[in-house]
Design an enzyme around this catalytic site. Structure first.
Site, short mmCIF file in Angstrom:
data_model
loop_
_atom_site.label_atom_id
_atom_site.label_comp_id
_atom_site.label_asym_id
_atom_site.label_seq_id
_atom_site.Cartn_x
_atom_site.Cartn_y
_atom_site.Cartn_z
N GLU A 179 -110.69 -20.27 83.29
CA GLU A 179 -111.96 -20.02 82.85
C GLU A 179 -112.64 -18.44 83.27
O GLU A 179 -113.73 -18.73 83.57
CB GLU A 179 -112.92 -21.17 82.30
CG GLU A 179 -112.11 -22.30 81.83
CD GLU A 179 -113.05 -23.42 81.54
OE1 GLU A 179 -114.11 -23.33 81.84
OE2 GLU A 179 -112.77 -24.23 80.74
N GLU A 286 -104.06 -27.76 77.44
CA GLU A 286 -105.01 -28.88 77.36
C GLU A 286 -105.07 -29.34 75.91
O GLU A 286 -106.12 -29.68 75.33
CB GLU A 286 -106.13 -28.65 78.07
CG GLU A 286 -106.38 -28.29 79.27
CD GLU A 286 -107.48 -27.64 79.96
OE1 GLU A 286 -108.69 -27.96 79.53
OE2 GLU A 286 -107.41 -26.88 81.10
C1 XIL Z 1 -112.44 -32.08 82.16
C2 XIL Z 1 -112.04 -33.42 82.39
O1 XIL Z 1 -111.26 -33.81 81.31
C3 XIL Z 1 -113.20 -34.25 82.61
O2 XIL Z 1 -113.04 -35.62 83.01
C4 XIL Z 1 -114.31 -33.85 83.76
O3 XIL Z 1 -115.28 -34.61 83.81
C5 XIL Z 1 -114.53 -32.29 83.35
O4 XIL Z 1 -113.27 -31.52 83.18
N1 XIL Z 1 -111.14 -27.37 80.61
C6 XIL Z 1 -110.69 -27.75 81.93
C7 XIL Z 1 -110.44 -28.84 82.29
O5 XIL Z 1 -109.97 -26.68 82.16
O6 XIL Z 1 -110.36 -28.98 83.68
C8 XIL Z 1 -111.69 -29.87 81.69
O7 XIL Z 1 -111.49 -31.10 82.20
C9 XIL Z 1 -111.82 -29.79 80.31
C10 XIL Z 1 -112.19 -28.30 79.92
#
Ligand code: XIL
Length: 389
Positions: A179, A286
């Site tokens: 990010e 994701e």
């Molecule tokens: C999220 C997890 O799913 C949660 O359990 C945690 O509380 C916060 O992070 N983008 C990403 C991930 O790159 O690492 C994030 O994961 C979701 C958004």
């Protein structure tokens, strides 16, 4: 369509009447799902096709997990049947591994890695540097000192080098920086602490340290909303400057936290093409398909987020269908692009998706398997072309 009798409703998630149809029963009996197959209990995963086999000529099938999945029988059944890749949802982040400077807590991530090795699964590493999970010790010290920048840089290099070395040969791809692009048009870079201290250089430092530790691991920059032209343009400009400086990068991770309405296949195709044009590979890192098409303001003002859809309501059934269409549309794009070598869902089943608590607590059903571990319409939609939504 077969007439449902009362017994068919037992264990039904509410979808039987909404899915299936004449065409779905004309297809291969082994594959084609119809109303009654949605009503069956497949939570042991035994009598359904495996995603990893179905997509074996296309991409690795990944799922984000935590140590808790390893003690949940239904999650384990899904994972071992369908996934040939895993990623740690949280325990490989620096706020977990980087206990303090030079002190590492590898125990939880190691559990996941050894689970993967025992089950012939690959591991994606996530994430070496993310502004949300960079512990305070990285930034300790007097910011006015002339040595401050050098000491933060040394901490970052050492952390990344040590973690990547620990998993050398075990993690095939790393999200090195997560990010980095900003959401608004004020600049290309997110104004994180890292950026404030180093400018764009922090990205170079991170990638070079990862490459030095494991030259064979594929290195990714990972971000969300790459399916939107304006955000993607910022990310692509960041990548262009990295490549111009000779920074070792192999691919772009597209998070794809999407919803039942957006994005279109065309938008995603554009994102994949722009990555390919830079000689890079694509990982879908994701993906989940939320039931909620929130206004943009929902992230900053959660009171504007859409309210929870009541389970088994008409809206719920409609969203399940829309979701199945969206998954089908997007997986068809992924399967058609050789540059897409890995597709990871952000979770295993709806039972413990992060979207049940983010951006607000509400019922959400974003994945391919329901809370009981049964394949949803979205599963059949991506695996069976004859499945009628
Ligand atoms: C999220 C997890 O799913 C949660 O359990 C945690 O509380 C916060 O992070 N983008 C990403 C991930 O790159 O690492 C994030 O994961 C979701 C958004």
């Amino acid at each position: 369509m077969k007439r449902l009798n009362r017994r068919d409703y037992i264990g039904l998630t509410g979808m039987a009447l909404a899915f299936g149809g004449a065409n779905s029963v004309l297809g291969s009996p082994r594959l084609s799902a119809n109303a009654s197959s949605l009503a069956q209990d497949y939570s042991d995963q035994k009598h359904i096709p495996a995603l990893k086999t179905h997509f074996s000529n296309n991409f690795k099938v990944g799922m984000a997990i935590g140590p808790h999945h390893l003690t949940e029988p239904k999650s384990l059944a899904i994972l071992t049947k369908h996934a040939n890749s895993i990623v740690a949802e949280n325990v490989m982040k620096a706020n977990v591994i980087g206990a303090s400077q030079g002190v590492y807590n590898f125990a939880l991530a190691d559990q996941l890695v050894s689970f993967a090795q025992k089950n012939a699964m690959e591991v994606r590493g996530h994430a070496l540097l993310w502004h949300q999970t960079s512990p305070e010790w990285f930034f300790a010290g007097d910011t006015h000192l002339s040595t401050y920048k050098a000491s933060v840089r040394a901490r970052l290099e050492t952390y990344i080098y040590d973690v990547v070395t620990h998993y050398k040969g075990k993690v095939f791809a790393w999200d090195v920086v997560n990010e980095a692009a900003i959401d608004d048009a004020s600049s290309d870079y997110r104004h994180s602490r890292w950026y404030q201290i180093f400018g764009p250089d922090y990205i170079d430092i991170a990638f070079r340290a990862a490459r030095a530790a494991d030259p064979a691991a594929k290195l990714f920059i990972n971000d969300y909303n790459t399916e939107y032209a304006d955000k993607r343009a910022r990310l692509m400009r960041i990548i262009d400057t990295m490549q111009a400086r000779g920074v070792p990068i192999d691919g772009v991770g597209h998070q794809l936290h999407v919803n039942t309405i957006t994005p279109s296949a065309q938008h995603v195709t554009q994102a994949l093409s722009e990555t390919e044009a830079r000689g890079l590979i694509n990982h879908i890192t994701e993906i989940d398909v939320s039931f909620y098409h929130d206004p943009e303001s929902c992230v900053s003002m959660i009171e504007t987020c859409l309210p929870s859809v009541t389970e088994k309501s008409a809206a719920h059934l409609g969203a399940l269908k829309d979701q199945a269409r969206k998954y089908r549309e997007l997986y068809a794009v992924f399967a058609s692009r050789p540059s897409v070598t890995s597709v990871t869902t952000w979770g295993v089943s709806d039972l413990n998706s992060w979207l049940s608590s983010w951006p607000i607590a509400r019922l959400n059903h974003p994945l391919l398997f329901d809370r009981a571990g049964n394949p949803k319409a979205a599963f059949w939609a991506i695996i069976d072309p004859n499945f009628v939504i």
